[in-house]
Scaffold this active site. Structure first.
Site, short mmCIF file in Angstrom:
data_model
loop_
_atom_site.label_atom_id
_atom_site.label_comp_id
_atom_site.label_asym_id
_atom_site.label_seq_id
_atom_site.Cartn_x
_atom_site.Cartn_y
_atom_site.Cartn_z
N GLU A 54 -11.16 -19.26 -22.54
CA GLU A 54 -12.26 -20.07 -22.90
C GLU A 54 -12.06 -21.44 -22.34
OE1 GLU A 54 -13.98 -20.04 -26.85
OE2 GLU A 54 -13.39 -17.86 -27.02
N HIS A 330 -7.38 -21.73 -32.07
CA HIS A 330 -6.34 -20.94 -31.71
C HIS A 330 -5.02 -21.80 -31.59
CE1 HIS A 330 -7.83 -16.34 -30.95
NE2 HIS A 330 -9.08 -17.46 -31.25
#
Length: 473
Positions: A54, A330
């Site tokens: 990402e 995350h």
């Protein structure tokens, strides 16, 4: 820049992080990814290989590269799909070869609000040379599997994620057969011991580094049924980080906080959450898998004959120094490998290695085949509906054009032409998705079904031999 090819390393530090760098959607994207670059550069010990997910824009990639290029001089931003796959590999040593391998089953264009199909998810592959000999080559596979949007087994994308796990397992097995050190890392969107996890560890010789060190760690969030059956107390946030390896949905991650805490954070307050707080939602979605370069075997002890796992940890838990938010939704997973057999004569000089075949239980192959059949039936129905929608809209358009001949007013003509044009446009899109995309997906499903059926046949054929070997011991 040192090329690192004259003296093979004795240790290898690996880091994997989902950066949450969605353009226009991820809050504070530029600030966070710039700080991610700063924290990677400040890491002690510094990483030798970094895999990012990402990291969607070239701008963010360049910002991270600028801050890490003094010790990670080699890097690759991978291009795929319409918007890009968001995958990056950084390395201390030269990247000799690189490729972006797209997944055959990869989401649906109709789900434009999810975007998985449009980013062209796949595996970023890099062959990195750490020294002069063949066993000094490491093959890195960085990926981001399809996200789950419903709870299994009701997740309509479980077939996609299963097929993707199968594909990356094939790639890693091929690298192992070439006698190279294999590293697979990324956001796999799966929990430990799930079907995708078992496929990767069975159909390739790699092992999940966290379960090698913590075999009794959780296989899901504490609130999940599988964990409730273990009747364990709800873990603290600190325990989830240090023992369960939770990288997602942690109580310590600001992007998972409730509205009250986020509101305080938005006002500039540095809200502190104690590590001792209960953490029922945290789970592990990010992984590092590895298999030793020239001594690939099926057991954990033998699989690490050349490289051994020294440590693994969850990292990048710090917050942005001024925004006080977590650097991503995350945390990172990190690992250190130690070389125990650097002798160049200890590995074959050329040729492929013959790896022992390992298989899933027969009922697991049946489960995969049932999933494929169920999804194929769904897509066949989708194709009928979408093609039917196209012909329906075509009929409506013809009807509207005929109606114009008897229309009493010009504004009625306009309404009929506008609605027919709009409807036909939607119908053409539906027809294209049904006639082209769904047909392509069904062909990919046939290939996947053949591979699973073939593996099931080999597994059945191997059972007498395996049983005989067991009785002989």
């Amino acid at each position: 820049m040192a090329n690192g090819t004259t003296q093979p390393p004795s240790s290898l530090r690996i880091l994997s992080l989902n950066c949450w760098g969605l353009k226009y959607l991820a809050k504070y994207r530029n600030e966070r990814l710039t700080e991610i670059g700063n924290q990677i550069a400040a890491a002690n010990p510094p990483p030798d290989i970094v895999g990012l997910q990402e990291c969607w824009t070239q701008q963010d990639y360049n910002a991270i590269r600028e801050r890490t290029k003094h010790f990670l001089p080699y890097g690759k931003f991978y291009h795929s799909g319409i918007f890009g796959g968001g995958l990056v590999i950084l390395s201390r040593w030269p990247i000799e070869e690189s490729s972006m391998v797209p997944y055959p089953l990869n989401g649906r264009p109709a789900a434009f609000y999810r975007g998985d199909w449009f980013v062209g998810k796949g595996v970023a592959c890099a062959r990195i040379r750490m020294g002069p000999n063949r066993q000094d080559i490491v093959e890195v596979f960085c990926t981001h599997l399809h996200a789950p949007y419903e709870t299994e087994p009701h997740d309509s994308y479980i077939c996609h994620r299963t097929a993707q796990a199968w594909e990356i397992a094939k790639l890693m097995k091929g690298a192992a057969e070439r006698g190279h050190l294999v590293i697979g890392l990324g956001d796999f969107n799966m929990v430990p011991k799930s079907l995708a996890h078992r496929i990767i560890e069975t159909h390739s010789p790699v092992r999940d580094v966290w379960r090698m060190l913590y075999p009794k760690s959780s296989v899901g969030a504490a609130k999940d049924k599988v964990e409730k059956l273990r009747a364990l107390p709800i873990p603290t946030a600190e325990f989830n980080l240090t023992t369960n390896g939770a990288t997602c949905d942690s109580a310590l991650n600001t992007w998972r906080w409730n509205k009250a805490h986020k509101k305080r954070l938005g006002k500039g307050e540095n809200v502190v959450i104690e590590p001792s707080v209960q953490d029922p939602n945290a789970k592990r979605l990010d992984y590092i898998f590895f298999s030793s370069g020239s001594h690939h075997r099926t057991t954990t002890a033998e699989a690490t004959a050349e490289w051994t796992l020294e440590s693994a940890n969850v990292g990048m838990t710090m917050r942005h120094p001024t925004l006080h938010c977590s650097l991503s939704d995350h945390f990172s997973v990190e690992a250190t490998l130690i070389r125990t057999s650097p002798d160049p004569d200890s590995a074959p000089s050329n040729g492929q290695l013959s790896l022992p075949e390992t298989y899933l239980p027969i009922e697991t192959y049946d489960e995969i085949l049932a999933t494929i059949s169920k999804y194929a039936a769904r897509e066949k129905m989708q194709r009928k509906l979408r093609m039917g929608h196209f012909f329906y809209q075509l009929a409506i358009t013809i009807g509207c054009h005929v109606a114009v001949w008897w229309s009493p007013r010009n504004f009625v003509d306009f309404i009929l032409m506008f609605l027919s044009s709009l409807g036909l446009s939607v119908g053409v899109l539906e027809g294209l998705m049904g006639g082209l995309f769904v047909s392509s997906e069904l062909r990919a499903l046939k290939e996947f079904k053949w591979e699973v059926t073939n593996a099931r046949t080999r597994a059945i054929a191997s059972q007498p031999k395996m049983d005989g070997e067991s009785s002989g011991t």
